[in-house]
Enzyme design. Structure first.
Site, PDB file in Angstrom:
ATOM      1  N   LYS A  33      57.280 -32.501  87.559  1.00  0.00           N
ATOM      2  CA  LYS A  33      57.100 -31.631  88.719  1.00  0.00           C
ATOM      3  C   LYS A  33      56.955 -32.424  90.016  1.00  0.00           C
ATOM      4  O   LYS A  33      57.431 -31.993  91.060  1.00  0.00           O
ATOM      5  CB  LYS A  33      55.921 -30.687  88.520  1.00  0.00           C
ATOM      6  N   THR A  34      56.320 -33.586  89.931  1.00  0.00           N
ATOM      7  CA  THR A  34      56.232 -34.417  91.128  1.00  0.00           C
ATOM      8  C   THR A  34      57.633 -34.817  91.559  1.00  0.00           C
ATOM      9  O   THR A  34      57.969 -34.840  92.744  1.00  0.00           O
ATOM     10  CB  THR A  34      55.402 -35.677  90.853  1.00  0.00           C
ATOM     11  N   ASP A 217      51.608 -28.551  95.703  1.00  0.00           N
ATOM     12  CA  ASP A 217      51.458 -29.062  94.343  1.00  0.00           C
ATOM     13  C   ASP A 217      50.182 -28.472  93.737  1.00  0.00           C
ATOM     14  O   ASP A 217      49.256 -28.110  94.461  1.00  0.00           O
ATOM     15  CB  ASP A 217      51.360 -30.590  94.402  1.00  0.00           C
ATOM     16  N   GLU A 218      50.113 -28.401  92.423  1.00  0.00           N
ATOM     17  CA  GLU A 218      48.907 -27.911  91.730  1.00  0.00           C
ATOM     18  C   GLU A 218      48.443 -26.567  92.276  1.00  0.00           C
ATOM     19  O   GLU A 218      47.251 -26.361  92.519  1.00  0.00           O
ATOM     20  CB  GLU A 218      47.758 -28.928  91.853  1.00  0.00           C
ATOM     21  N   GLN A 248      46.941 -25.495  83.307  1.00  0.00           N
ATOM     22  CA  GLN A 248      46.236 -26.680  83.786  1.00  0.00           C
ATOM     23  C   GLN A 248      45.250 -26.344  84.901  1.00  0.00           C
ATOM     24  O   GLN A 248      44.861 -27.213  85.675  1.00  0.00           O
ATOM     25  CB  GLN A 248      47.238 -27.733  84.256  1.00  0.00           C
ATOM     26  N   ARG A 599      48.040 -35.731  78.598  1.00  0.00           N
ATOM     27  CA  ARG A 599      48.160 -36.969  79.367  1.00  0.00           C
ATOM     28  C   ARG A 599      48.753 -38.085  78.514  1.00  0.00           C
ATOM     29  O   ARG A 599      49.184 -39.112  79.021  1.00  0.00           O
ATOM     30  CB  ARG A 599      46.786 -37.463  79.867  1.00  0.00           C
TER      31      ARG A 599
END
Length: 772
Positions: A33-34, A217-218, A248, A599
């Site tokens: 996604k980044t 983002d997020e 998340q 992660r």
DNA sequence: AGCAGCGGCCTTTTT
DNA sequence: GGCCGCTGCT
């Protein structure tokens, strides 16, 4: 641009090349996604000809912002200049300073952190003669914070109990006092920005036109205030591009509301939705376990995560007898990975629910002589000496800040105790001024004041004069000079730098802060103080350090590691005790574990302890975390309730080599973890020191270059660099030394660089190459 | 005013 | 088991 798109998968390409307008990208963990965000920016600039200064990108941490900035610059070069990229708070800070005229505070406002907030509220509680035992500042601050995040003013604060009434009253007074201090807290930054945009159409439209494209983002971790800001900023164009993953969402307690995704869909009916499901990070075994855990949550859309990677190894379960043994087992496993299998130390991460859990792991690392890096907990900026120094600087910048004034006025002790402060406060109240203003008036030689305050007036006037002098210094001189003046004028060095090793550490921390000051010569005091307030734990994660990382599950969001250990999988730890009787909170604990699991790239180890030291000191039996039940056995090596494998601790003061096999147990032997009995003990020792800063652990300040080099304080102060010398710097290139001198035991070189101008550098850190 | 010694209180997670 | 705040002594 087309070339750029080729290295993205089909889903990513479609998301990157989405038409303007409201857009949601639902991105599973490890789905790039980044990358999508980065290329989206590149696409806007490169393919849609949007000037970079019309783009706003909001990230969750400064570190994420920096990374994204670097990546965008790499693609776009100078075309990326002018983009606004930062955390919500950093961006709000920028807007608030520009529009300060419309605020109840001035442009010089300071940001109150948690400690400052507590100090202020404590004062208010005291002044109102409320029982401090009953009125714990932190718990009221929590409620106040929640109200602010939902844009509820003191007047609107809902009341259904006596406590609510008290909270409302404290909230109201607290706000008044913040303004009196010319201060705002973290939440205020969002609230004031929202109100600015809500109440002033001209401001709203100006920024909306400026930020023609907004990327977030997020998004699942935004709260109502943040959502309101975004909506306002997008009001003229609706070009709001948000990326997130409801699974998340782990900041509910901070007001984050993943239902903002639903809100978004409702508010922007024509929103386009893209899904990123392809995982590039984890092995399938790890992903399957993650899905098994998260699928038990209700009210979510199931995502079938598929990896491009192999099936991978099974997940290892360690069950230790107690928490200390758990720590030793995990660290031994890491040690073996490094020494027996040649793994890079930086590949490993230990994740836990609460910061307090890090301690035993730190001790274990020290026993093994393995260097480590620790995120958060007692951060560099949380250290006493650093906060003291920042209090001085804040007071200079904003004399209305009474919290900082109280903190530093008697540092080191100069006879200004409770009584003197009281009379200062009384004088302030009588003249309708703040304490800082009275101090400055005394310094200006107001004879009437001096007379009426007697002996105390004299003491205060002395401090006031220093403050006045510092304020003048701040206006006309380099920032670092102000810093040095304060240290010298107050005699702070001998005060903290006692003979102990701790004293030396404290002093070195201060020198490190000084070198940060040097980086802010151009930006100035206001910006320096703001960034000090807004650095986050993750921002202090030391980079380029080859060492295992320890961090909370919250801090792990957005990161990835080859081998992850999630520790403390016991009931009341994960899930946390405070969450077990609330369904929503329990769901969040589950997401937290999900974040942790995802992660891991290649290998995941879960651990727990049968007995654990309670906060009070005694040992308590534990139960296996309920989440362990959800991980299918076929993915697991070792049973959650099974016997621990036999460890051998190399007789380092802990060596009962191995555990009683006949302990009750369901698990069978040989299924245990692979940390077999007793690999040699000959390695590891002394390979690094991790404890330079004592138990508080490190940050990016862990062993910086200058620390290894002994400070020179004795005369004669010989400098390594001389005026006129030609030198080369990694970033600035060639330059000529203008001057060099020893300040506080460290050499400061002023170098004139072509194209960059005059820079002040700390010699031991700058790594200057002498050309001639 | 300042320090030493004692008792009570904890521990989520963070911009 | 450790931190913080209070008390009482110098």
């Amino acid at each position: 641009m087309e070339d750029l798109l080729k290295i993205l998968n089909e889903q990513q390409q479609r998301a990157v090349a989405a038409p303007p307008g409201p857009t949601i990208v639902l991105a599973g963990p490890g789905s790039g996604k980044t990358r999508v965000l980065t290329y989206r920016i590149a696409y806007l600039v490169g393919a849609m000809n949007v000037p970079a200064w019309n783009i706003l990108a909001v990230t969750f941490t400064n570190k994420a912002a920096r990374e994204m900035g670097d990546r965008v610059s790499k693609i776009l070069g100078a075309n990326a200049d002018g983009i606004w990229l930062g955390t919500f708070h950093a961006i709000c800070g920028k807007i608030l300073r520009s529009e300060a005229d419309l605020l109840p505070v001035t442009r010089d406002y300071v940001i109150f952190d948690q400690d400052d907030q507590e100090a202020l509220l404590k004062e208010i509680i005291r002044e109102n003669n409320l029982d401090e035992k009953l009125y714990r500042p932190a718990s009221y601050l929590n409620e106040i914070s929640r109200a602010k995040n939902e844009l509820i003013t003191p007047e609107e604060f809902p009341i259904s109990s006596f406590r609510d009434e008290q909270t409302q009253r404290l909230y109201r007074i607290y706000q008044e006092r913040l303004i009196k201090n010319n201060a705002m807290d973290f939440d205020d930054m969002l609230v004031y920005t929202t109100r600015l945009l809500d109440e002033y159409p001209i401001v709203r439209e100006t920024y909306s036109h400026k930020f023609e494209h907004i990327l977030v983002d997020e998004f699942q971790d935004t709260n109502l205030a943040q959502y309101a800001i975004l909506k306002n900023l997008a009001c003229t164009h609706n070009n709001l591009y948000v990326v997130g993953d409801e699974d998340q969402s782990i900041y509910r307690w901070r007001g984050a509301d993943y239902r903002n995704l639903n809100r978004f869909k409702k508010d922007f009916k024509d929103a386009k939705i893209f899904l990123l499901e392809q995982n590039y990070r984890s092995s399938q075994n790890i992903l399957d376990s993650a899905m098994a855990v998260i699928d038990r949550n209700k009210n979510r859309t199931h995502k079938q995560l598929e990896t491009v990677r192999e099936k991978g190894e099974k997940i290892t379960m360690i069950v230790a007898e107690d928490d200390r043994e758990e720590a030793q087992a995990v660290v031994s496993a890491i040690r073996d990975g490094i020494h027996m299998r040649g793994q890079k130390p930086g590949n490993f991460a230990i994740m836990y629910r609460t910061n307090a859990q890090s301690r035993l792991f730190e001790e274990a690392f020290r026993r093994e002589g393995i260097n480590y890096r620790l995120v958060g907990a007692q951060r560099f900026y949380g250290r006493r000496e650093v906060k003291d120094m920042l209090a001085f600087l804040r007071l200079v910048h904003n004399p209305l800040d009474e919290i900082s004034l109280r903190r530093c006025i008697n540092l080191p002790p100069r006879g200004i105790g409770a009584k003197t402060l009281e009379s200062l406060q009384a004088q302030a109240a009588a003249s309708g001024l703040t304490m800082g203003e009275v101090l400055l008036d005394l310094a200006h030689g107001r004879a009437d004041l001096l007379e009426s305050m007697g002996r105390e007036g004299a003491k205060l006037a002395t401090f006031g004069s220093m403050l006045l002098k510092w304020r003048e210094t701040a206006q006309h001189n380099r920032l670092v000079l102000l810093f040095d003046r304060i240290v010298v004028d107050t005699g702070y060095e001998p005060y903290i730098r006692d003979k102990s090793e701790e004293g030396q550490d404290r002093w070195e921390n201060l020198l490190e802060l000084r070198s940060v000051v040097l980086e802010y010569e151009e930006e100035g005091l206001a910006n320096f103080l703001e960034s000090m307030a807004l650095v986050s734990d993750q921002d202090t994660l030391p980079e380029n350090v080859e060492a295992p990382t320890m961090l909370t599950l919250h801090a792990a969001k957005g990161l990835e590691f080859d081998q992850v250990f999630i520790v403390g999988l016991d009931e009341n730890i994960l899930p946390h005790r405070r969450a077990v009787d609330d369904e929503e909170e329990l769901a969040e604990e589950r997401r937290l574990l999900y974040v942790g699991i995802t992660r891991a790239k290649s290998r995941l180890t879960l651990s727990r302890a049968r007995r654990r030291r309670s906060p009070y000191g005694s040992y308590e039996e534990t139960l296996a975390s309920r989440f362990l039940d959800d991980i299918p056995e076929e993915h697991l090596t070792g049973s959650p309730r099974g016997l621990p494998s036999r460890y051998n601790y190399d007789n380092r003061g802990y060596g009962r080599g191995g555990y009683n096999d006949s302990l009750f147990g369901e698990g069978s032997f040989g299924r245990g973890s692979s940390y077999g009995s007793g690999y040699g003990s000959s390695y590891g020792r002394g390979s690094g020191s991790s404890g330079k800063r004592g138990s508080s652990g490190g940050s990016r300040w862990e062993n910086p270059a200058w620390m290894q080099q002994k400070s020179v304080t004795k005369d004669p102060p010989k400098t390594k660099y001389k005026a006129g010398q030609q030198v080369k710097h990694a970033t600035y290139g060639r330059g000529v030394v203008k001057s060099s001198k020893i300040e506080f035991g460290d050499e400061t070189v002023e170098v004139y660089f072509e194209g960059y101008g005059l820079k002040a550098l700390v010699a031991s850190m700058a790594k200057l190459e002498v050309l001639r």
